[in-house]
Design an enzyme around this catalytic site. Structure first.
Site, PDB file in Angstrom:
ATOM      1  N   ASP A  33     -88.188  13.483  56.371  1.00  0.00           N
ATOM      2  CA  ASP A  33     -88.302  15.037  55.094  1.00  0.00           C
ATOM      3  C   ASP A  33     -85.958  15.853  55.794  1.00  0.00           C
ATOM      4  O   ASP A  33     -85.646  15.069  56.637  1.00  0.00           O
ATOM      5  CB  ASP A  33     -88.602  16.181  56.223  1.00  0.00           C
ATOM      6  CG  ASP A  33     -88.794  17.334  54.596  1.00  0.00           C
ATOM      7  OD1 ASP A  33     -87.758  18.071  54.770  1.00  0.00           O
ATOM      8  OD2 ASP A  33     -89.708  17.708  54.762  1.00  0.00           O
TER       9      ASP A  33
ATOM     10  N   TYR B  95     -91.781  22.195  35.618  1.00  0.00           N
ATOM     11  CA  TYR B  95     -92.223  21.546  37.219  1.00  0.00           C
ATOM     12  C   TYR B  95     -93.154  20.434  36.187  1.00  0.00           C
ATOM     13  O   TYR B  95     -93.824  19.401  36.893  1.00  0.00           O
ATOM     14  CB  TYR B  95     -93.024  22.519  37.702  1.00  0.00           C
ATOM     15  CG  TYR B  95     -93.499  22.169  38.538  1.00  0.00           C
ATOM     16  CD1 TYR B  95     -92.880  21.798  40.606  1.00  0.00           C
ATOM     17  CD2 TYR B  95     -94.590  22.221  38.956  1.00  0.00           C
ATOM     18  CE1 TYR B  95     -94.034  20.879  41.005  1.00  0.00           C
ATOM     19  CE2 TYR B  95     -95.472  21.877  40.481  1.00  0.00           C
ATOM     20  CZ  TYR B  95     -95.100  21.412  41.033  1.00  0.00           C
ATOM     21  OH  TYR B  95     -95.521  20.999  42.451  1.00  0.00           O
TER      22      TYR B  95
ATOM     23  N   LYS C  54     -93.932  16.685  36.948  1.00  0.00           N
ATOM     24  CA  LYS C  54     -94.839  16.420  37.508  1.00  0.00           C
ATOM     25  C   LYS C  54     -96.433  14.935  36.793  1.00  0.00           C
ATOM     26  O   LYS C  54     -96.772  14.056  36.723  1.00  0.00           O
ATOM     27  CB  LYS C  54     -96.647  17.652  37.785  1.00  0.00           C
ATOM     28  CG  LYS C  54     -95.745  17.567  39.053  1.00  0.00           C
ATOM     29  CD  LYS C  54     -95.725  17.187  40.818  1.00  0.00           C
ATOM     30  CE  LYS C  54     -94.773  17.380  42.356  1.00  0.00           C
ATOM     31  NZ  LYS C  54     -94.627  16.484  43.193  1.00  0.00           N
TER      32      LYS C  54
ATOM     33  N   VAL D  79    -102.383  25.630  45.679  1.00  0.00           N
ATOM     34  CA  VAL D  79    -103.038  26.093  47.662  1.00  0.00           C
ATOM     35  C   VAL D  79    -101.803  27.462  48.249  1.00  0.00           C
ATOM     36  O   VAL D  79    -100.104  27.239  47.726  1.00  0.00           O
ATOM     37  CB  VAL D  79    -102.943  24.738  48.451  1.00  0.00           C
ATOM     38  CG1 VAL D  79    -102.983  25.260  49.796  1.00  0.00           C
ATOM     39  CG2 VAL D  79    -103.495  23.382  47.521  1.00  0.00           C
TER      40      VAL D  79
END
Length: 267
Positions: free
Chosen positions: A39, A161, A165, A196
């Site tokens: 990360d 986005y 994707k 989520v």
């Protein structure tokens, strides 16, 4: 755990410091894999790796900017040094910047292209180079890319986005074909998570209200739930378990596939 036993395998999870990535790293560790958290957020990434170690897992942190080729080389080298191999790469790192098409900001779209598309492509590249015969690991393996239900539906405010994707889906399928044709022994699949309520998911709900698309966060979330036959938002464990499956021998004849984990929202 049968086919889901990942004992003896080494995994690298990008964007693993928090949210879905941290949950995926935890699930892989619970299945027996040694895990590297990769990360750009070093303090948080080290803390996540340390938390995994406290459970008895083998875990480490390596810094990684997924948009940088040299950073990938260094991260894979560090992973091999820490874990002694590389069998699983989860390309989870991603960014979502909401906006209306009529107000599109080129800088925002370029940022999403860099992280979501280029970052995933570089992850596949370096996984292949390490895992294929003659590579530093050289025993084949599994790559799991994290796409999104946004690749399969038309939800307002996320055009850029959604486009990135969708590109992750195409990258997955072409990479799987190349790996098979060239005898790499690497399976490549992707997951389409539903919404989520992580930091990113909550921010999306706030953003679409700010853009005037919904009167409140509750209405935005209600719209998602209303489009979802399962009748709820996703949970981190829903997505993490899917990643473990695709990384495991239970999915040994699965490659080039996209697995919806969206409660039916994208059907």
């Amino acid at each position: 755990m049968g086919g889901y036993d990942l004992s003896g395998r080494a995994a690298l999870v990008t964007g693993g410091a928090r949210g879905l990535g941290a949950g995926m790293a935890e699930a892989l560790a619970k299945a027996g894999a040694a895990v590297v958290i990769a990360d750009i957020r070093e303090d948080l990434g080290r803390a996540t790796a340390d938390a995994l170690k406290q459970t008895g897992a083998t875990a480490a942190f390596v810094p990684l900017d997924v948009t940088d080729d040299a950073s990938w080389e260094q991260a894979v080298t560090a992973t091999l040094a820490e874990l002694g191999g590389l069998d699983i790469v989860v390309n989870n790192a991603g960014v979502e910047i909401s906006g209306l098409v009529a107000d599109l900001d080129p800088a925002d779209v370029r940022r999403m292209l860099d992280v979501n598309v280029l970052g995933t492509a570089l992850g596949i590249k370096h996984a292949f180079r390490a895992m294929r015969p003659g590579g530093a690991a050289g025993h084949g393996g599994a790559v799991v890319n994290i796409a999104s239900v946004a690749a399969t539906i038309a939800f307002p405010g996320i055009a850029g986005y959604s486009a990135t994707k969708s590109a992750v889906d195409r990258l997955t399928r072409v990479a799987a074909m190349e790996a098979g044709k060239l005898g790499y022994g690497v399976r490549v699949n992707c997951v389409y998570p539903g919404l989520v309520p992580t930091e990113m998911g909550n921010q999306l709900a706030t953003d679409v209200v700010r853009l005037g698309l919904f009167p409140s966060v509750e209405d935005a979330i209600g719209a998602v739930v209303g489009q979802t036959p399962a009748g709820r938002l996703g949970e981190v464990t829903d997505m993490a378990d899917a990643v473990v499956f695709l990384a495991s021998d239970a999915a040994r004849f699965v490659t080039g596939a996209g697995l919806p984990v969206d409660g039916g929202m994208g059907m």
